[in-house]
Design a protein around this motif. Structure first.
Motif, short mmCIF file in Angstrom:
data_model
loop_
_atom_site.label_atom_id
_atom_site.label_comp_id
_atom_site.label_asym_id
_atom_site.label_seq_id
_atom_site.Cartn_x
_atom_site.Cartn_y
_atom_site.Cartn_z
N LEU A 74 0.84 -1.42 -0.05
CA LEU A 74 0.00 -0.07 0.05
C LEU A 74 1.02 1.15 -0.06
CD1 LEU A 74 -3.19 0.75 0.25
CD2 LEU A 74 -2.79 0.42 2.54
N ARG A 75 0.59 2.15 -0.98
CA ARG A 75 1.19 3.31 -1.01
C ARG A 75 0.99 4.35 -0.18
NH1 ARG A 75 0.90 2.68 -6.75
NH2 ARG A 75 2.64 2.28 -7.94
N ASP A 77 -0.31 7.19 -0.80
CA ASP A 77 -1.29 7.94 -1.22
C ASP A 77 -2.43 6.96 -1.47
OD1 ASP A 77 -0.95 6.26 -3.38
OD2 ASP A 77 -0.56 7.69 -4.79
N THR A 79 -2.88 4.18 -2.72
CA THR A 79 -3.06 3.05 -3.90
C THR A 79 -2.18 1.86 -3.72
OG1 THR A 79 -1.25 4.29 -5.09
CG2 THR A 79 -3.67 5.10 -5.48
N GLU A 263 -5.18 0.20 -9.85
CA GLU A 263 -4.38 0.72 -8.80
C GLU A 263 -5.03 0.53 -7.21
OE1 GLU A 263 -2.97 4.70 -9.65
OE2 GLU A 263 -0.99 3.56 -9.49
N THR A 264 -6.34 0.44 -7.16
CA THR A 264 -7.13 0.59 -6.12
C THR A 264 -7.48 -1.14 -5.94
OG1 THR A 264 -9.00 0.92 -7.16
CG2 THR A 264 -7.81 2.69 -6.14
N ALA A 279 -7.71 -0.91 -1.97
CA ALA A 279 -7.37 0.21 -1.34
C ALA A 279 -8.15 0.62 -0.36
CB ALA A 279 -7.18 1.60 -2.47
N SER A 281 -9.80 3.22 0.24
CA SER A 281 -10.58 4.16 0.03
C SER A 281 -12.01 3.35 -0.45
CB SER A 281 -10.26 4.96 -1.40
OG SER A 281 -9.68 4.08 -2.21
N ARG A 282 -12.02 2.23 -0.86
CA ARG A 282 -12.98 1.17 -1.66
C ARG A 282 -13.73 0.47 -0.65
NH1 ARG A 282 -11.25 -1.19 -7.24
NH2 ARG A 282 -13.37 -1.91 -6.84
#
Ligand SMILES: [Zn+2]
Length: 423
Positions: A74-75, A77, A79, A263-264, A279, A281-282
């Motif tokens: 996991l980056r 940012d 992603t 990316e996610t 990610a 965010s999802r």
């Protein structure tokens, strides 16, 4: 010569049901000299790099931090960065991003002040390096090599085949037995089983050739014991193989369902298993719901089941793992175990009808382990559960070193109550 020498020899990819007096005479003989662990299992994923890291650290992936042969990090940012742990740059990349290559000390780290470790490996550079990413010991491999604290010239003559294994073994016996622990990790029969059907003449030839290398190590052990050295020899394999019945393009299926892999959402193929990274965010719900309904999924490991498999749910966005569907039918040579494989994004293509591993299949999870030496009854059979994480504690116990305050997840195999007299 040290008082005590510990040796670990791995015949990569050897299934337990491949052993016989005719095809593996040395393993057969070793079972008479030592104790065979008939309940020995692989890790999950049942793949070389993860078993290497677990062997080196005595720890589960949840503790040492290497989740699979391929995986995502996991980056900052949010992603995901898909990576191949077989690449020689993988562990240095992880160290740069996470502060350590592996999150637990290896046998090479632990034994550096006590005689040291020599690792002779004929598998991927990443798997070889997983034994000693901190350059605490000596590593010999065809693409990557080091001495304690510094790089060394790689052993470019060590080809990934039976001839390369033979050269590596000769060099191991000449140069690798001077410290506390010598580790020889052969590339066969894994390499041939990926390229030829299980049970084919080529696959059997690779198995017998690897067994011959073990016989050479056993002869060296005999000479040392005669000379008065105490030697513990652990010999076996890291995982088995099953036959690839079909290859599933997991990423294409996710894309077709509108789940937007990229990316996610990374589905990292580990042969017959897949690590699913999402990610933060999802919302995981639509992805998990989709996967639960796929006919090619054998077992979807989530939450506590993922943790019970030795993984750390949530780490690096890991939301689930898939053990691909398989069944107990036989291939054209009568070898049982037919599995679906997940198409890798890059790297080795899966060969239909040839061997593969990574999942929870019966044969993948039935590798070989035999212990010959002090603490192990000749001709003994131990059916209690045992895993690669138990090898480091076993080797350290023999050498007279404990965990030095840094605990391991495995337990020493010596003198377990489950050991039975020969029957
Ligand atoms: Zn392997």
């Amino acid at each position: 010569m040290t008082d005590r020498l510990a040796l670990l020899v791995i015949l990569d990819g050897l299934r337990r049901d491949a052993l016989s007096p005719e095809r593996t005479p040395n393993l057969w003989r070793l079972m008479g000299r030592g104790t065979a662990f008939t309940g020995y299992r692989s890790m999950f994923p049942s793949a070389t790099r993860i078993v290497s890291a677990s062997t080196a650290t005595g720890c589960l992936p949840a503790s040492h931090g290497l989740a699979g042969n391929s995986l995502a990090l996991l980056r900052e940012d949010g992603t995901l960065l898909p990576l191949d742990a077989g690449d020689p740059g993988f562990l240095p990349t992880r160290r740069a991003l996470r502060g350590s290559a592996l999150d637990r000390p290896t046998l090479a780290d632990r034994l550096a002040p006590h005689g040291g470790v020599a690792i002779f490996s004929n598998v991927s550079p990443g798997a070889a390096l997983a034994h000693d990413p901190n350059r605490s010991g000596r590593l010999v491999q065809r693409a990557i090599a080091h001495e304690p604290g510094r790089e060394a010239a790689p052993a470019t003559d060590i080809t990934l085949d039976a001839a390369g294994d033979a050269r590596l073994t000769a060099r191991f016996l000449e140069e690798g037995l001077g410290g506390a622990l010598g580790l020889l990790w052969l590339g066969e029969p894994d390499a041939s089983q990926h390229a030829h059907p299980l049970g084919s003449p080529a696959a059997w030839a690779a198995i017998t050739a690897a067994d011959t290398r073990l016989g050479e190590v056993m002869a060296a052990v005999d000479r040392r014991r005669t000379a008065g050295q105490e030697v513990l020899l652990l010999a076996g394999s890291d995982h088995g193989h099953e036959t690839v019945e079909a290859v599933i393009d997991v990423e294409a299926e996710l894309a077709a369902a509108g789940l937007d892999p990229g990316e996610t959402l990374v589905t990292a193929s580990n042969g017959t298993s897949v690590l699913v990274h999402l990610a933060p965010s999802r919302d995981p719900a639509p992805v998990l719901e989709f996967l639960r309904a796929r006919p090619w999924v054998g077992t979807l490991l989530e939450g506590e089941a993922l943790a019970a498999a030795g993984q750390r749910p949530g780490a690096e966005g890991l939301i689930a793992a898939i053990a691909m569907r398989r069944h107990g039918g036989v291939n054209q040579y009568g070898i049982p175990g037919m599995a679906l494989a997940a198409k890798p994004v890059a790297g080795k293509p899966d060969r239909l009808g040839c061997g593969q591993h990574g999942g929870l299949g019966a044969a993948e999870q039935a590798p070989v382990m035999i212990a010959d030496g002090p603490g192990f009854a000749p001709g003994g059979r131990d059916a209690a559960p045992a895993r690669p994480i138990d090898l480091a504690p076993t080797l350290l116990a023999f050498l007279g070193h404990g965990d030095a305050g840094v605990p391991m997840d495995g337990r020493p195999l010596q003198s377990r109550p489950s050991q039975q007299p020969p029957g």
